[in-house]
Scaffold this motif. Structure first.
Motif, PDB file in Angstrom:
ATOM      1  N   SER A   1      -5.790  12.274  -1.052  1.00 31.59           N
ATOM      2  CA  SER A   1      -6.847  12.898  -0.260  1.00 31.59           C
ATOM      3  C   SER A   1      -7.645  11.825   0.472  1.00 31.59           C
ATOM      4  O   SER A   1      -8.332  12.114   1.433  1.00 31.59           O
ATOM      5  CB  SER A   1      -7.763  13.723  -1.157  1.00 31.59           C
ATOM      6  OG  SER A   1      -8.568  12.865  -1.942  1.00 31.59           O
ATOM      7  N   GLN A   2      -7.545  10.595  -0.002  1.00 26.21           N
ATOM      8  CA  GLN A   2      -8.308   9.522   0.627  1.00 26.21           C
ATOM      9  C   GLN A   2      -7.587   8.882   1.817  1.00 26.21           C
ATOM     10  O   GLN A   2      -8.177   8.123   2.562  1.00 26.21           O
ATOM     11  CB  GLN A   2      -8.645   8.440  -0.406  1.00 26.21           C
ATOM     12  CG  GLN A   2      -9.507   8.961  -1.532  1.00 26.21           C
ATOM     13  CD  GLN A   2     -10.822   9.513  -1.057  1.00 26.21           C
ATOM     14  OE1 GLN A   2     -11.555   8.865  -0.327  1.00 26.21           O
ATOM     15  NE2 GLN A   2     -11.132  10.752  -1.432  1.00 26.21           N
ATOM     16  N   VAL A   3      -6.311   9.151   1.950  1.00 23.78           N
ATOM     17  CA  VAL A   3      -5.618   8.557   3.098  1.00 23.78           C
ATOM     18  C   VAL A   3      -5.003   9.575   4.045  1.00 23.78           C
ATOM     19  O   VAL A   3      -4.734   9.254   5.198  1.00 23.78           O
ATOM     20  CB  VAL A   3      -4.485   7.585   2.667  1.00 23.78           C
ATOM     21  CG1 VAL A   3      -5.058   6.296   2.151  1.00 23.78           C
ATOM     22  CG2 VAL A   3      -3.568   8.228   1.656  1.00 23.78           C
TER      23      VAL A   3
ATOM     24  N   SER B   1       0.826  -1.199   0.000  1.00 27.92           N
ATOM     25  CA  SER B   1       0.000   0.000   0.000  1.00 27.92           C
ATOM     26  C   SER B   1       0.868   1.261   0.000  1.00 27.92           C
ATOM     27  O   SER B   1       0.642   2.187  -0.779  1.00 27.92           O
ATOM     28  CB  SER B   1      -0.917  -0.048   1.214  1.00 27.92           C
ATOM     29  OG  SER B   1      -1.245   1.229   1.626  1.00 27.92           O
TER      30      SER B   1
ATOM     31  N   ASN C   1     -10.026   1.811   1.273  1.00 28.71           N
ATOM     32  CA  ASN C   1      -9.391   2.942   0.596  1.00 28.71           C
ATOM     33  C   ASN C   1      -8.004   2.557   0.100  1.00 28.71           C
ATOM     34  O   ASN C   1      -7.587   2.928  -0.980  1.00 28.71           O
ATOM     35  CB  ASN C   1      -9.374   4.192   1.481  1.00 28.71           C
ATOM     36  CG  ASN C   1      -8.593   4.012   2.757  1.00 28.71           C
ATOM     37  OD1 ASN C   1      -8.217   2.898   3.114  1.00 28.71           O
ATOM     38  ND2 ASN C   1      -8.343   5.103   3.458  1.00 28.71           N
ATOM     39  N   ARG C   2      -7.309   1.741   0.881  1.00 29.64           N
ATOM     40  CA  ARG C   2      -5.973   1.334   0.442  1.00 29.64           C
ATOM     41  C   ARG C   2      -6.057   0.372  -0.744  1.00 29.64           C
ATOM     42  O   ARG C   2      -5.255   0.453  -1.670  1.00 29.64           O
ATOM     43  CB  ARG C   2      -5.218   0.684   1.589  1.00 29.64           C
ATOM     44  CG  ARG C   2      -5.109   1.593   2.790  1.00 29.64           C
ATOM     45  CD  ARG C   2      -3.690   1.689   3.293  1.00 29.64           C
ATOM     46  NE  ARG C   2      -3.569   2.765   4.257  1.00 29.64           N
ATOM     47  CZ  ARG C   2      -2.663   3.726   4.176  1.00 29.64           C
ATOM     48  NH1 ARG C   2      -1.810   3.751   3.179  1.00 29.64           N
ATOM     49  NH2 ARG C   2      -2.601   4.664   5.090  1.00 29.64           N
TER      50      ARG C   2
ATOM     51  N   MET D   1     -15.646   3.257   0.187  1.00 31.44           N
ATOM     52  CA  MET D   1     -14.215   3.209   0.450  1.00 31.44           C
ATOM     53  C   MET D   1     -13.917   3.240   1.943  1.00 31.44           C
ATOM     54  O   MET D   1     -12.765   3.248   2.347  1.00 31.44           O
ATOM     55  CB  MET D   1     -13.510   4.384  -0.224  1.00 31.44           C
ATOM     56  CG  MET D   1     -12.969   4.041  -1.607  1.00 31.44           C
ATOM     57  SD  MET D   1     -12.215   5.460  -2.369  1.00 31.44           S
ATOM     58  CE  MET D   1     -10.552   5.315  -1.771  1.00 31.44           C
ATOM     59  N   SER D   2     -14.968   3.311   2.759  1.00 31.71           N
ATOM     60  CA  SER D   2     -14.730   3.334   4.202  1.00 31.71           C
ATOM     61  C   SER D   2     -14.716   1.914   4.723  1.00 31.71           C
ATOM     62  O   SER D   2     -15.339   1.034   4.150  1.00 31.71           O
ATOM     63  CB  SER D   2     -15.830   4.109   4.921  1.00 31.71           C
ATOM     64  OG  SER D   2     -16.037   5.332   4.296  1.00 31.71           O
ATOM     65  N   GLY D   3     -14.057   1.761   5.815  1.00 28.58           N
ATOM     66  CA  GLY D   3     -13.999   0.437   6.415  1.00 28.58           C
ATOM     67  C   GLY D   3     -13.096  -0.474   5.616  1.00 28.58           C
ATOM     68  O   GLY D   3     -12.267  -0.020   4.839  1.00 28.58           O
TER      69      GLY D   3
ATOM     70  N   PRO E   1      -8.152  -2.202   4.562  1.00 29.87           N
ATOM     71  CA  PRO E   1      -9.019  -1.045   4.349  1.00 29.87           C
ATOM     72  C   PRO E   1      -9.333  -0.867   2.870  1.00 29.87           C
ATOM     73  O   PRO E   1      -8.450  -1.012   2.027  1.00 29.87           O
ATOM     74  CB  PRO E   1      -8.175   0.130   4.865  1.00 29.87           C
ATOM     75  CG  PRO E   1      -7.167  -0.475   5.765  1.00 29.87           C
ATOM     76  CD  PRO E   1      -6.904  -1.839   5.234  1.00 29.87           C
TER      77      PRO E   1
ATOM     78  N   ASN F   1     -13.905   9.780   2.726  1.00 26.52           N
ATOM     79  CA  ASN F   1     -13.987   8.569   1.920  1.00 26.52           C
ATOM     80  C   ASN F   1     -15.449   8.347   1.596  1.00 26.52           C
ATOM     81  O   ASN F   1     -16.296   8.459   2.480  1.00 26.52           O
ATOM     82  CB  ASN F   1     -13.510   7.343   2.702  1.00 26.52           C
ATOM     83  CG  ASN F   1     -12.029   7.391   2.994  1.00 26.52           C
ATOM     84  OD1 ASN F   1     -11.570   6.925   4.007  1.00 26.52           O
ATOM     85  ND2 ASN F   1     -11.272   7.979   2.101  1.00 26.52           N
TER      86      ASN F   1
END
Ligand SMILES: Nc1ncnc2c1ncn2[C@@H]1O[C@H](COP(=O)(O)OP(=O)(O)OP(=O)(O)O)[C@@H](O)[C@H]1O
Ligand SMILES: Nc1ncnc2c1ncn2[C@@H]1O[C@H](COP(=O)(O)OP(=O)(O)OP(=O)(O)O)[C@@H](O)[C@H]1O
Ligand SMILES: NC(N)=O
Ligand SMILES: [Mg+2]
Ligand SMILES: [Mg+2]
Lengths: 524, 230, 375, 293, 400
Positions: free
Chosen positions: A440-442, A236, A372-373, A357-359, A370, A353
């Motif tokens: 921006s997502q992490v 990741s 998002n990753r 993309m959450s959780g 996760p 997210n």
């Protein structure tokens, strides 16, 4: 829907001994010190009737207000008396009931325990998950009943483990031994907690041995998750490094611009994502979950446009003077940072997210990946393929490489070098924008976003070998995984230092990066 | 085809080209001779637009091109073989040739005759240009310029570093291209015998000026060989 | 090797010029007087409130900028003349600074917050004794040696391996950046024993003389000025010797240098170490004047800034980087006050403007003007 | 002595004996077993074996392509050897190997009979007395013509002596003389980067002269020169011959003709033919691959 | 003269700009408000804003400039303890006055500084107490996670001593530090997860600045829920949460002396003023104006300074210092905040809040009334002997 469903089970299950929800219980659950409230709740839940259930659900949904010692359940803009169910006017100064963590988890457990009897397998599965390691003895009868009724083998074995966890506290030695044996099959980290807790208080030597045995089995199965987890976080991190380096591989690797504003171009992508998010919130709240799909092209375009402007106004005067580009792009980066500070403020802005993309997805008991990753890893791979294709398979790619190697001669071949330069720089910038969108997502979205990545991105490009896309990929993933393995071992800072030292030493061995260009062409 | 009038060119303060005028015609090879440092390369670069000229005009096929960029000139049909080869070192041989086709439509094939002319290029299609030997690079540079079939071919010392047999081949090709009648060729050359053999017209430069010009067949008679000596 | 021709035509070979031109020397003397006499007078004797008074703040600011100017000069030797862009010179500056800082910390004695033998930060880390690397920190003489030695040795080791492996161009730049970044992280760690993020501050004395007195401040100021001027002469001498020309030759065509029989390793290493030591000395002078040293000085950005001072002033001209350091830092000090919310625009625009319009830096512009007026 | 050195020595003696036995006696040092046990002054090239440069069985390949293939070649002191061969034959690569720029995959390269060049770095090889002119002229573009020559001057090239170096009058004279030889006397103060292509060629030759090497490697020295200048270069080389050893790579046959005694033809990385120019020009294979018909 | 100059020393660029910019605006708002009411002793306040750019040495330099060049009467500034520590020698030497508005680690008491943020006993200790209590979840194991600098180090040192005094074993305490700006918390969160398998665990976060966002994002996505492993933060307020999706964070905690969600007339007033000011000045983020603890502390500070100047009838540093003792102010947190007579710290109420889905905090616990600050924590050796007031003459200028 779910609510009604729940009521149905509740009535089925406890129909025989219906107690009425008393005003005292309502007050006790809604008002006062947390511990006292929990006590009342547990008592009420054990003998729950329909109304009690509804009230617990309302509490859990933060739909209860109080004023003095009057309690109201709020639905929409109406309020009801929880005991009588009659509608009552809600005083303007009614206050929310606040559920601290303890209360909240007790509420959840109480509700979950009842959901164990749902017809819906998924509801039952969630309920089991919620209850998790809760080894409250009072719940034993409930669990045993659910265990008896359960038909799905997987859930049944989980219930068995839950029962075992409770039985571990039993005063019967045999039961404890049996429980310990059962628990050793668990792949759940919470089991470890339970075993450890018991081990600390256990006095019986036999049980202790059994507990130890179970513990080491559980530990062994958890170790797998740990290892895979480290590899995953390495990949990741690698994918993030790759994303931040890919754009630079073009603007710097191919074009030779020591682009210190690369980070700021990522920042623009991230802010573009933020703006798109804001627009969706405002104008398309229904489609909010898909804002990211719109943000990707917007982020690309925003950064690409900025890149094009920079190329036209500054960079193009500096070709062939790479070190000057360092100075100018440094200036640009300062100005861009200040620009977003002026527009969006110095503080970070929030980028959420989307729900999908959450959780994360639970792979093993102690390994959840996760979303998002995962999405970013896939995204990085996609961007990589796109860039590789563009560079090595298209005419644009050919021209970019030709122009960046010998601008005047490419021009003599009939290539509009100025335009190609602009395209190439815009492309590199656009990819930076994509990286920003992913970041921006992490992480943070703020004016300093770029500064944090600029060193890393240059390291990756250089370690891979300037102008070598394949090298960039190897470098990014290699550094990511190396970093994460060391980190688990030495901590973040020493790991990072070790990685930097590794890079320094590695370059000694390969002064032109992993994929060094060999032979004469390297000097030309 | 090409009509150059009164070009002046400077580097910093020094006057390199002084009122240079020349013409080149389709089907003819115009040879430009002169000692080192007199300004031959400078003239060719000016024609190509690599250095903007201060005064004077360049007319190509009836169009004034002195203000155009190099790529516009290339698109108008001028092919250039620069001095010092100037290969794209990190592109493969094939990619170098494709660069030569840059302004043609995508997918235009590389003319097969190039490989006949320079067989070594065919063997080395996937080698990086920069790894080639000096002479191989020179061959590549010529092939690259020919790929797009220009109407005016400008060559700056194309035989430098090339083995004799290939020089002969290049001579034949240049002759053949000229004889087809649609291409004008402007050749800067130090290799006198080679130049004389090919020249339809000749020009001799000295300190940025033409000090002699005439027809190729008269070169020996006009003592051009002595002119380029000191 | 002689040709047969006996007659050697008279060829006018350029004569070796003096170290500085006459105008150069007089400017130099003026700078010397300004530093040693004028500044002390304006600061110490002209009463406060007078138009000509030089404030304490101005003394501190100028002192600081002179330290930066030394760094810029050092950067010019390695970058401007040798073509090796270091993005890690901040490390050497900081190392010099830390050596000095350790001494100053020891000089605090028991006057710290915790009234302990140990520096304050060791107290909150629960350390009981000084770690080994603090061994010589109580001796001023040792400190003076270490100021030269520590950056010098670090530079030597790093340079030796890097140059031996023929690491060049951006590869070198990037690993110097890796070096400074790693050093920064290392120093940020509190366990490393250099005060972590705080670094060292709250100094009280040097050589048992209080630091915060006007005369002490002036003394440091004068020493810094003299060091700067001394380094300038030294650098001038270096670059006008054949050594300097070999450096420039390395910058232009390193292979040719090797085939001419020079081993670039020795040359690069020498100038690299000289440059590093100059930065170290600058750092050591900086710390007592500014009153704090922390790992921020090792951040990649700080090192880049050094390069920027050199570039703004004009590379490969010696006086240029000094001017550049003054312009950039002066502008920064002024703009952060005058336009606290906009100063980054001005600074950024300055960098862009200089690169676009003044390829040879500010000094290049002056030269151009002078040439113009001569004509 | 390291074992491999011992072994090499033994092998070389063996070869030498074989050579003697075959009757090629004068290739050595007059039949004396001189290579063993003789004191050699450091830095002095031992040419008692009659060879200043000696390549044996050298091979190098790039990504599987054999650029040099079991090449063996030697040059006598004072000889002017011309090397010709098709483009890509490996001439430049051979020079790269001699000067330490490229490491061969196998083979031996000796300077004199005692100096194993493979053990030295570029700068050391230059100091031993091997100078080189590149195929593409390389000069210090940001330095003046004067400074270019001054740097090339044969002196102590250590760091310290450079710092305190001053040109003495003898050295100045030589510099002036060379400036005239290379026709750049009028350009002493110009930046080398502003010279034309041919002028750079000359400057590079001038630097080589300043360096005063024992062996000069010249890669296409007259490329881009006028015939007149070519002739003068030829003259220059002929005056150098004898005192210096030269290895000249050229494609200009008329130039070769004026200077050559022995010509070696390289092809596909090894020697194809060797002899006088007339001999090799008559060789069918050489005509086929190189000269053309 | 006609105006009184007031120095504002907060980073407007660099890493700390995130937190500090609003404090600058808070000072400017308060000054505008004071000037609108006629100023101080009939003179208008004139703010001198400088940007020390998150660079500690620059903090010292700018202080010299404010005090030496601009002759400001007082400075409001600093956030990190590092910056305060570098400013301190200058302020003491030049006998200036600094109002420091952020919670910090204590272990310091300067005559020239007024600390309007919390000392450890006004924040850290109560928070840990709460987490140990049944209501707080009854934590047995502790992860002390912080940014590696003086404030977290010292705070954790105090907490470790405190936890030990409560019978927590060393193996049940895990101390971890990350550098400023650290952004990848995958490993840390995984480690916390692993550590929490050993028993009920709470995390005490002293992460400062930027790093909080990636930390919380990772926390949310890794599924570490507040009911399993609660995280209590000491440097995370409403402003810091602006950048985070708070839905997965519901239930995690923060300890402060003020929350925006506190209901009191003074707070309503304060929020209204700030919103109006932010809108009027078009400050970034004014569409969602937020207030937080350091803003409140700043606001209290400047108002108390004004009262003290008026009481002293002079801006002279020593006179103002004397007049500060015992000043009171009706604080937005709903109490009457008092400056201690001696130790330069405010008496403050302590609140513990849980994060709500909207980024605000639910107050789940609070002290019955204001708590007096103990800058010298009793959990640090030797502190019992330290006087609870600034010792005269620590600065060098006066020793020799
Ligand atoms: N970039 C430059 N700046 C300044 N002067 C230059 C530059 N390039 C060439 N010159 C000078 O301009 C003159 C003409 O150079 P040019 O390259 O046109 O010569 P040429 O006739 O092509 O010579 P050659 O046969 O050696 O290639 C020379 O005196 C050269 O020194
Ligand atoms: N790094 C490399 N990678 C691949 N091939 C190489 C490399 N270097 C040289 N070659 C190949 O090796 C061969 C020998 O090259 P070299 O330059 O030695 O030829 P040359 O004899 O000097 O030719 P010319 O007369 O054209 O200068 C050529 O075919 C060249 O393409
Ligand atoms: N005092 C702080 N938060 O550094
Ligand atoms: Mg030319
Ligand atoms: Mg060659």
């Amino acid at each position: 829907m779910l609510f009604r469903h729940l009521l149905l089970i509740a009535t089925l299950f406890i129909a025989s001994r219906a107690y009425a929800l008393s005003p005292e219980e309502v007050k006790g659950m809604a008002i006062g010190e947390t511990e006292a409230r929990v006590e009342v709740l547990n008592k009420a839940a054990a003998n729950a009737d329909e109304k009690t259930m509804a009230f617990i659900q309302a509490l859990s949904d933060d739909a209860v207000k109080t004023r003095g010692d009057k309690v109201y359940v709020v639905k929409g803009d109406k309020a009801f008396d929880p005991v009588t169910g009659a509608e009552t006017p809600l005083p303007a100064d009614a206050e929310d009931v606040i559920n601290p963590n303890l209360m909240r988890s007790e509420l959840d457990n109480a509700l979950a325990a009842l959901k164990l009897f749902s017809k819906d397998e998924k509801v039952r599965r969630d309920a089991i998950k919620t209850l998790g390691s809760d080894n409250d003895e009072a719940r034993l009868p409930l669990i045993e009943k659910a265990y008896a009724a359960e038909t799905v083998p997987q859930l049944k074995s989980q219930l068995e483990l839950m029962r075992a966890a409770i039985l571990l506290g039993s005063s019967d030695k045999a039961k404890r031994l049996e429980a310990a044996a059962q628990l050793s099959a668990s792949k759940n980290p919470t089991t470890k907690t339970v075993l450890l807790e018991r081990l600390a208080t256990e006095t019986d030597a036999d049980v202790k041995v059994a507990l130890q045995a179970a513990l080491s089995k559980v530990d062994a199965s958890l170790a797998w998750g740990d290892k895979l987890g480290a590899i995953f976080s390495g990949i990741s991190l690698g994918s993030i490094l790759l994303l931040v380096a890919l754009g630079l591989a073009i603007t710097y690797g191919l074009m030779g611009v020591i682009n210190m504003a690369h980070g700021e171009l990522m920042m623009i992508g991230a802010y573009a994502t933020y703006v798109v998010q804001g627009l969706f919130q405002k104008y398309l709240p229904a489609a909010f979950d898909w804002y990211l799909l719109a943000a990707v092209p917007v982020a690309f375009m925003a950064s690409a446009l900025m890149g094009a402007v920079l190329e036209r106004s500054v960079i193009r005067f500096l070709y062939g003077r790479p070190l000057e580009t360092l100075l100018a792009t440094w200036g640009i980066s300062l100005m861009l940072q200040q620009l977003v500070r002026s527009i969006f403020g110095a503080q970070n802005v929030g980028v959420e997210n989307p729900v999908w993309m959450s959780g994360g997805v639970q792979v093993l008991g102690n390994l959840s990946l996760p979303y998002n990753r995962l999405v970013i890893i896939a995204f990085a791979a996609a961007v990589l393929l796109g860039v590789a294709w563009l560079i090595s398979r298209t005419r644009l790619g050919l021209f970019v490489r030709g122009v960046t190697q010998n601008r005047p001669i490419a021009s003599c071949m009939g290539v509009n070098t100025a335009r190609i330069d602009t395209y190439a720089f815009a492309l590199g910038s656009g990819i930076a924008g994509l990286a920003g969108c992913a970041l921006s997502q992490v992480g943070n979205v703020g004016p300093d976003l770029g500064q944090g990545y600029i060193v890393d991105s240059f390291m990756v490009v250089v370690l891979g070998g300037v102008g070598q896309l394949a090298g960039t990929v190897y470098a990014a993933l290699g550094l990511g995984i190396l970093n994460k393995f060391l980190e688990g071992w030495t901590g973040a800072v020493l790991a990072k230092i070790a990685v930097l030292v590794f890079i320094i030493i590695f370059i000694q061995k390969r002064p032109q990066g992993i994929f060094a260009m060999k032979g004469r062409s390297a000097e030309a | 085809m090409l009509n150059v009038k009164n070009i002046n060119q400077y580097y910093g303060g020094s006057h390199i080209l002084r009122d240079v005028s020349l013409d080149a015609y389709p089907g003819k090879v115009t040879v430009l001779l002169g000692r080192n440092g007199v300004g031959k390369t400078t003239l060719l670069k000016s024609l190509m637009g690599l250095i903007p000229i201060k005064t004077g005009s360049i007319d190509f096929n009836g169009k004034q091109i002195q203000g155009s960029t190099p790529y516009e000139r290339a698109r108008a049909g001028i092919g250039f073989v620069p001095q010092g080869r100037e290969i794209f070192a990190r592109l493969t041989v094939e990619e170098n040739l494709r660069m030569g086709l840059a302004y043609k439509r995508a997918g235009t094939p590389i003319p097969a005759e190039l490989y006949e002319l320079f067989p070594v290029l065919k063997q080395m299609l996937n080698r990086r240009g920069g790894d080639l030997s000096g002479g191989q690079q020179q061959q590549l540079a010529i092939a690259r310029a020919l790929a797009a079939k220009p109407r005016l071919l400008i060559l700056d010392e194309p035989t430098e570093g090339i083995q004799p047999s290939i020089i002969k081949d290049i001579g034949k090709v240049v002759r053949m291209l000229a004889d087809r009648g649609d291409m004008a060729i402007l050749l800067v050359e130090q290799y006198y015998d080679f130049a004389q053999e090919l020249a339809d017209d000749y020009l001799v430069m000295e300190r940025g000026e033409f000090i002699a010009r005439g027809q190729g067949k008269d070169m020996e008679a006009n003592g051009v060989r002595q002119l380029v000596a000191i | 090797m002689t040709t047969n021709a006996p007659m050697i035509p008279a060829v006018l070979l350029p004569a070796k010029g003096p170290l500085l031109t006459r105008a150069g020397w007089s400017t130099f003397m003026m700078a010397l007087i300004a530093v040693c006499a004028v500044a002390p007078m304006l600061n110490l004797w002209v009463p406060e409130g007078s138009l000509f008074h030089m404030s304490t703040y101005a003394v501190a600011l100028l002192g600081k900028i002179m330290c930066y100017a030394i760094c810029a000069l050092a950067m010019d030797l390695i970058w401007g003349y040798t073509g090796i862009l270091s993005l890690g010179h901040g490390v050497f500056f900081a190392l010099g600074g830390y050596v000095m800082g350790m001494y100053l910390m020891r000089q605090i004695g028991h006057d710290g917050n915790y009234k302990s033998d140990l520096p304050d930060f060791m107290v909150f880390l629960d350390w009981k004794t000084l770690p080994w690397h603090w061994t010589f920190s109580d001796s001023f003489i040792a400190t003076l040696f270490l100021i030269v030695l520590v950056p010098g040795v670090v530079a030597f080791v790093f340079g030796y391996f890097a140059f031996r492996s023929r690491i060049k161009g951006v590869y070198f730049s990037i690993i110097t950046q890796a070096m400074t970044f790693a050093a920064m992280l290392l120093f940020f760690r509190n366990e490393t024993g250099f005060g972590g993020n705080n670094g060292f501050t709250d100094f009280k004395r040097i050589l048992n003389i209080p630091l915060a007195t006007p005369s002490m401040r002036m003394t440091l100021f004068v020493i810094t000025g003299l060091t700067l001027l001394g380094f300038f002469l030294f650098a001038k001498w270096l670059v006008s010797s054949k050594f300097g020309r070999v450096l420039q030759a390395i910058r232009d065509a390193e292979t040719r240098v090797m085939f001419s029989g020079y081993n670039p390793l020795g040359y690069k290493l020498t100038i690299w170490v000289i440059s590093a030591v100059m930065c170290g000395v600058a750092g050591a002078l900086y710390v007592p004047q500014v009153g704090i040293i922390n790992p921020g000085e090792m951040s990649p950005a700080s090192s880049i800034e050094i390069a920027i001072w050199a570039a703004v002033g004009g590379r490969a001209s010696l006086i240029g980087p000094i001017v550049g350091a003054f312009i950039v830092n002066g502008a920064k000090s002024w703009l952060t006050v005058a336009y606290p919310e906009f100063w980054l625009y001005f600074l950024g625009a300055l960098f862009i403007g200089v690169t676009l319009f003044l390829p040879d830096g500010v000094v290049g512009l002056v030269k151009k003007f002078r040439k113009g007026s001569e004509k | 002595m390291t074992p491999d050195l011992l072994e090499q020595g033994a092998r070389r003696i063996e070869e030498h004996m074989a050579l003697l036995a075959a009757g090629g006696g004068n290739a050595g040092s007059g039949g004396r077993h001189a290579s063993t046990g003789r004191v050699v002054e450091s830095g002095e090239v031992d040419v008692t074996h009659g060879r200043i440069l000696y390549l044996d069985d050298v091979s190098v390949s790039f990504d599987g392509f054999k650029a040099i293939n079991k090449l063996s070649l030697d040059i006598a002191p004072g000889e002017l050897r011309c090397i010709i061969g098709p483009n890509g034959a490996g001439k430049t690569t051979m020079m790269d190997i001699i000067t330490g720029k490229t490491r061969p995959d196998e083979g031996t390269v000796f300077f004199g009979s005692t100096i194993d060049l493979l053990r030295y770095k570029e700068a050391e090889i230059a100091q031993l007395g091997i100078g080189r002119k590149f195929q593409k002229p390389t000069v210090f573009e940001q330095l003046t013509v004067f400074e270019n020559l001054e740097l090339a001057l044969k002196t102590n090239k250590g760091v310290k002596s450079s710092m305190f170096f001053r040109l003495d009058s003898q050295q100045s004279d030589r510099l002036a003389e060379i400036l005239v030889t290379i026709h750049l006397a009028g350009s002493v103060g110009r930046m080398a980067g502003n010279l034309s292509h041919g002028q750079k060629q000359w400057l590079e030759i001038g630097m080589l002269l300043m360096q005063d090497p024992k062996l000069l490697l010249l890669d296409e020295p007259v490329a881009g020169m006028t015939d007149e200048e070519t002739a003068r270069t030829a003259e220059l080389f002929l005056t150098l011959k004898g005192k210096h050893s030269l290895m000249v790579v050229e494609h200009d046959m008329s130039f070769i003709k004026t200077i050559s005694e022995i010509v070696t033809v390289l092809c596909d990385g090894s020697v194809l033919a060797q002899g006088t120019l007339d001999e090799v020009q008559a060789d069918e294979r050489v005509i086929e691959v190189y000269l053309g018909r | 003269a006609d105006t009184i100059k007031v120095g504002v020393l907060h980073s407007l660029s660099g890493t700390m700009a995130i937190s500090e910019t609003t404090l600058k605006d808070t000072v400017l708002m308060a000054i505008e408000e004071i000037n609108a009411k006629g100023g101080v002793m009939g003179k208008k306040l004139e703010p001198v804003v400088v940007d020390p750019a998150s660079n500690w040495p620059l903090f010292a330099e700018k202080t010299k400039q404010l005090l030496g060049q601009d002759k400001v009467a007082v400075i409001f500034g600093c956030w990190t303890s590092v910056s305060r520590k570098s400013v301190l020698p200058v302020v003491e030497e030049m006998n200036g006055l600094l109002f420091y508005p952020v919670q910090y680690e204590g272990e310091e008491l300067s005559k020239n500084v007024f600390y309007t943020g919390a000392a450890p006993n006004q924040q850290a200790i109560p928070a840990v107490d709460y987490l140990m209590s049944k209501a707080g979840g009854g934590a047995k194991r502790w992860v002390l996670l912080g940014t590696d600098y003086v404030y977290p180090r010292t705070t954790n040192k105090i907490l470790r001593a405190y936890l030990k005094s409560k019978g927590v074993a060393d193996k049940d305490i895990d101390e971890k530090y990350t550098p400023f700006g650290h952004s990848d918390y995958q490993t840390i969160v995984a480690d916390v997860k692993k550590f929490s398998q050993g028993g009920k665990t709470a995390v005490v976060s002293t992460i400062n600045g930027d790093s909080n966002v990636p930390f919380y994002k990772e926390l949310g996505n890794a599924g570490l829920k507040a009911k399993d492993v609660p995280v209590v933060a000491f440097s995370v307020g409403e402003e810091e949460l602006r950048g985070v999706d708070t839905k997965p964070l519901v239930g995690h905690l923060a300890a402060w002396n003020y929350f925006m969600s506190i209901k009191s007339p003074a707070n309503t007033e304060f929020i209204k003023k700030w919103s109006a000011y932010a809108k009027a000045k078009k400050l970034p983020g004014s569409d969602k104006p937020l207030t937080n603890d350091p803003m409140e502390a700043t606001y209290i500070g400047i108002n108390m300074w004004k009262q003290a100047v008026e009481k002293a009838k002079s801006t002279d540093t020593d006179k103002v210092i004397a007049a500060m003792a015992g000043q009171t102010f009706n604080a937005p947190s709903g109490i009457v905040s008092k400056m201690d007579e001696k130790n330069h710290h405010l008496h403050k109420s302590v609140f513990i809040g849980e994060i709500k889905a909207d980024g605000q905090f639910n107050v789940v616990w609070k002290t019955p009334g204001p708590v007096k600050a103990k800058p010298w924590s009793p959990y640090i050796e030797g502190n019992d002997k330290k006087p609870d007031e600034p010792v005269k003459g620590t600065s060098v200028a006066t020793t020799k």
